[in-house]
Scaffold this active site. Structure first.
Site, mmCIF file in Angstrom:
data_model
loop_
_atom_site.group_PDB
_atom_site.id
_atom_site.type_symbol
_atom_site.label_atom_id
_atom_site.label_comp_id
_atom_site.label_asym_id
_atom_site.label_seq_id
_atom_site.Cartn_x
_atom_site.Cartn_y
_atom_site.Cartn_z
ATOM 1 N N CYS A 256 24.250 43.821 38.475
ATOM 2 C CA CYS A 256 23.262 42.898 39.029
ATOM 3 C C CYS A 256 22.338 42.371 37.933
ATOM 4 O O CYS A 256 22.020 43.073 36.985
ATOM 5 C CB CYS A 256 22.409 43.604 40.065
ATOM 6 N N ARG B 210 27.594 39.693 33.044
ATOM 7 C CA ARG B 210 27.392 41.093 33.428
ATOM 8 C C ARG B 210 28.270 41.496 34.615
ATOM 9 O O ARG B 210 28.419 42.681 34.887
ATOM 10 C CB ARG B 210 25.921 41.326 33.802
ATOM 11 N N TRP C 267 26.096 42.607 42.262
ATOM 12 C CA TRP C 267 27.399 43.293 42.136
ATOM 13 C C TRP C 267 27.380 44.360 43.208
ATOM 14 O O TRP C 267 26.599 45.310 43.138
ATOM 15 C CB TRP C 267 27.495 43.892 40.731
ATOM 16 N N ASN D 255 17.729 45.458 41.480
ATOM 17 C CA ASN D 255 18.871 46.089 40.808
ATOM 18 C C ASN D 255 18.691 47.590 40.927
ATOM 19 O O ASN D 255 17.574 48.084 40.808
ATOM 20 C CB ASN D 255 18.886 45.758 39.308
ATOM 21 N N GLY D 256 19.793 48.302 41.090
ATOM 22 C CA GLY D 256 19.697 49.759 41.170
ATOM 23 C C GLY D 256 20.115 50.242 42.547
ATOM 24 O O GLY D 256 20.748 49.497 43.314
ATOM 25 N N GLU E 291 42.253 52.719 23.412
ATOM 26 C CA GLU E 291 41.465 51.488 23.453
ATOM 27 C C GLU E 291 42.367 50.270 23.690
ATOM 28 O O GLU E 291 42.016 49.378 24.457
ATOM 29 C CB GLU E 291 40.656 51.352 22.144
ATOM 30 N N LYS F 206 42.005 47.749 26.864
ATOM 31 C CA LYS F 206 41.826 46.294 26.731
ATOM 32 C C LYS F 206 42.824 45.567 27.610
ATOM 33 O O LYS F 206 42.475 44.635 28.321
ATOM 34 C CB LYS F 206 42.026 45.825 25.279
ATOM 35 N N GLU G 197 42.167 46.087 31.519
ATOM 36 C CA GLU G 197 40.963 45.507 32.128
ATOM 37 C C GLU G 197 40.999 43.994 32.210
ATOM 38 O O GLU G 197 40.419 43.422 33.121
ATOM 39 C CB GLU G 197 39.675 46.009 31.459
ATOM 40 N N HIS H 71 56.297 65.015 26.358
ATOM 41 C CA HIS H 71 55.865 65.950 27.396
ATOM 42 C C HIS H 71 55.651 65.260 28.740
ATOM 43 O O HIS H 71 54.917 65.761 29.578
ATOM 44 C CB HIS H 71 54.593 66.673 26.942
ATOM 45 N N LYS I 190 29.665 44.117 32.855
ATOM 46 C CA LYS I 190 29.465 44.337 31.425
ATOM 47 C C LYS I 190 28.656 45.591 31.166
ATOM 48 O O LYS I 190 28.948 46.367 30.273
ATOM 49 C CB LYS I 190 28.775 43.113 30.816
HETATM 50 C C1 F6R Z 1 35.550 48.167 28.001
HETATM 51 C C2 F6R Z 1 34.116 48.218 28.170
HETATM 52 C C3 F6R Z 1 33.529 49.393 28.873
HETATM 53 C C4 F6R Z 1 32.255 49.852 28.138
HETATM 54 C C5 F6R Z 1 31.558 50.976 28.922
HETATM 55 C C6 F6R Z 1 30.357 51.506 28.176
HETATM 56 O O1 F6R Z 1 35.959 47.027 27.321
HETATM 57 O O2 F6R Z 1 33.422 47.333 27.779
HETATM 58 O O3 F6R Z 1 34.442 50.438 28.984
HETATM 59 O O4 F6R Z 1 32.613 50.276 26.869
HETATM 60 O O5 F6R Z 1 31.158 50.496 30.168
HETATM 61 O O6 F6R Z 1 29.422 50.500 27.960
HETATM 62 P P1 F6R Z 1 28.257 50.672 26.906
HETATM 63 O O7 F6R Z 1 28.897 50.754 25.560
HETATM 64 O O8 F6R Z 1 27.422 49.440 27.069
HETATM 65 O O9 F6R Z 1 27.536 51.923 27.254
#
Ligand code: F6R
Length: 610
Positions: A2, A27, A74, A100-101, A483, A487, A490, A506, A605
């Site tokens: 949010c 976000r 959100w 928010n929250g 990672e 990527k 997502e 395994h 985000k």
């Molecule tokens: C993946 C991604 C998320 C963040 C995670 C932590 O591409 O962006 O997995 O890495 O939500 O976010 P931060 O680093 O902002 O604590």
């Protein structure tokens, strides 16, 4: 997640609110709304979906006002629709609130308010707050006091903004666990949950802290604790310009941010490498570096991509600093009863500095008396402010939901911290200098990999219809496999898993057939031959192999279907290079599938709720 914006001044607030909400779109959200006050008249517009829909609706309604608040939602409690979108309002439509929250005790509060005759329109936890404030105003409290008293009854987290036609010259804001900043202008003031939404208007900001409430007028503001103590707030200058938060000619923020990595890593390293002494200088750790170097154990805590960076950090610190390292998911750490000893140091990694689980884990560790250090990108963020000390990654704003430059700069900072500690312990000046020389070459090497963008795009064409992917790597490149898989899943919604290459036997090997693409991260390092054996095993089962290999490796070509050759560096820095082709591969697959790369479905985000 949010987002909150607000304006009070002499201009029409509506376009300012809409523009601010657009800056917060990254976000992640599913509905949006604005509430404004024009003299004694309050009005609102809400919409499901994008801010552009809200923009059209508010233009059609022709609303104009000098005071307004706006929100992107959100969904947590209640589905994404117009009724659940914010602002929420009281029966007379004289009071508007955005939140928010999560109000954890909303059910108890709602039951009490229903007994007083309040009717609820939405399924949200937030609506309870507007009626609670209304109930205090009906008892003749002013708006500020009504909000303050209401918050004393709330359990949970909030960043809120409230306006009322009864006191039409102010916005009341308050914060607990959800970020909130005030932007100071000339005879106008702004609020936002994220400085990105403010910097088009002002670089002067005031960061609200937990349990603080403020009244904002067009030309002034005052703050108190929610327990009624006066508070002096400091005004900070933010160093950010508008170019940093626009696409700058790229089709997506994600591609822009991938391409920015040479510069981002340069910025992370700038002024921090002392070649003559073979050591790193980290001003943010001043006074804490010895304590860190002498710690008996380092616990690194993070979520998502930042957690993957932490795993690479574990390899770095154990190899060079000789300190045992544990890596924890913040969400698990905070709800266990973690054993923290007095000689431990805790490192929290977060791009946004606002991730709820990481922040809560940090607070818990701090409460238990541990040394807590932060590695953050967002300057002035909650984690940065709550830590005893820390290091900024200086990646610049990351808007694309999929983290790219945040990861490579986190790795750069972890390498700097490793070098600093290692030199304080047993690593020689000669070895320190060698590490520095390699670090200095990293940005150029990234540039070289980025030049392969077209080549990687062509490879990506072959995988648009894939439904599964496996990513395999060993040692330092095992976290890179995780990672790479994250990527891809997502942004392209293709199921992908990362594994240590040797673990394949395994279990995951059962999945391999002629339809399974397998990405091997196989630079020519000490485990190269072992990874080659794993490649042979996949080849024998007809898997489709993409190899990320060293530029001088000619052996691998006969074994893989596609190879991406990249420059070499020392093992500890290799993940900063090997991850780049994986970012580009995921990006191009998602674009070719026609997906919204910068705002993938269901993702936010900055995950500011649990
Ligand atoms: C993946 C991604 C998320 C963040 C995670 C932590 O591409 O962006 O997995 O890495 O939500 O976010 P931060 O680093 O902002 O604590």
């Amino acid at each position: 997640m949010c987002g909150i914006v607000g304006y009070i001044g002499n201009k029409n607030s509506v376009p300012i609110l809409i523009e601010g909400l657009k800056r917060l779109e990254y976000r992640g959200y599913d509905s949006a709304g604005i509430g404004v006050i024009n003299g004694k008249i309050g009005s609102f517009v809400k919409s499901k979906g994008k801010v552009s829909v809200l923009e059209e609706k508010s233009a059609a309604d022709g609303i104009e006002a000098k005071i307004g608040i706006g929100h992107t939602r959100w969904a947590t409690h209640g589905e994404p629709n117009e009724i659940n979108a914010h602002p929420h309002f009281n029966e007379e439509k004289s009071l508007f609130l955005i939140h928010n929250g999560i109000i954890e005790n909303y059910n108890v509060l709602k039951t009490g308010l229903k007994k007083l005759g309040y009717k609820f329109l939405s399924e949200t936890d937030s609506e309870v707050l507007v009626h609670l404030i209304d109930s205090y105003m009906k008892k003749d409290h002013g708006l500020f006091q009504a909000v303050r008293l209401s918050l004393n009854q709330v359990e949970g987290t909030y960043g809120i903004a409230v306006i009322s036609t009864k006191e039409p010259n102010k916005i009341i804001v308050a914060k607990k666990g959800s970020p909130l900043v005030i932007g100071i202008g000339d005879d106008e003031n702004f609020i936002a949950s994220d400085v990105n939404a403010l910097i088009a208007h002002t670089s002067q900001v005031v960061y609200m802290e937990d349990d603080e409430i403020a009244e904002i007028n067009a030309d002034s503001f005052r703050a108190k604790s929610i327990h009624d103590k006066d508070i002096e707030k400091e005004i900070h200058d933010v160093e950010m310009n508008l170019d940093e938060i626009t696409k700058g000619g790229y089709p997506h923020f994600m591609l822009k941010e991938i391409m920015e990595q040479p510069e981002a890593v340069r910025n992370s390293l700038r002024g921090r490498l002392l070649l003559d002494e073979g050591i790193a200088r980290l001003g943010g750790l001043q006074g804490f570096a010895d304590r860190l170097a002498n710690s008996k154990r380092i616990i690194i805590t993070a979520c998502g991509t930042s957690w993957h960076a932490a795993l690479v950090g574990e390899y770095m610190l154990e190899q060079f600093a000789g300190i045992p390292v544990e890596v924890e998911y913040a969400s698990e750490f905070r709800y266990r009863n973690p054993i923290i000893n007095k000689d431990d140091a805790l490192l929290f990694i977060s791009q946004s500095g606002e991730t709820a689980d990481t922040l809560a884990a940090l607070k818990e560790a701090k409460r238990r008396g541990a040394l807590v250090l932060g590695i953050c990108n967002a300057v002035g963020s909650s984690i940065a402010r709550e830590s005893h000390a820390g290091v900024y990654t200086h990646a610049g704003p990351e808007i694309g939901v999929a983290s790219t430059k945040a990861f490579t700069t986190q790795l750069s900072v972890l390498a700097l911290i490793t070098l600093l500690i290692a030199r304080k312990k047993h690593v020689s000046i000669v070895d320190g200098k060698e590490i520095i020389k390699e670090m200095q070459q990293i940005p150029e090497k990234i540039e070289k990999i980025l030049q392969m963008n077209d080549e990687i795009e062509k490879i990506a064409e072959n995988f648009v219809d894939s439904t599964n992917f496996l990513y395999l790597g060993r040692g330092y490149n095992f976290p890179v496999a995780l990672e790479g898989a994250l990527k891809l899943k997502e942004i392209s919604y293709i199921h992908a898993e990362g594994y240590p290459a040797a673990e394949m036997k395994h279990g995951p090997i059962a999945l391999i057939d002629e339809n399974m693409p397998v990405v091997f991260i196989a630079p020519t390092d000490s485990v190269y031959d072992k990874v080659i054996s794993n490649i042979e095993e996949v080849k024998a089962r007809k898997g489709i192999i993409i190899g990320i290999a060293s530029e001088n490796d000619n052996k691998i070509d006969s074994l893989v279907d596609y190879s991406i050759k990249i420059p070499d560096t020392i093992r500890m820095l290799m993940p900063i290079l090997t991850v780049i082709p994986l970012q580009l591969l995921a990006y191009h697959v998602a674009v070719k599938k026609g997906l919204n790369v910068d705002q993938p479905r269901n993702l936010a985000k900055s995950v500011t709720v649990e």
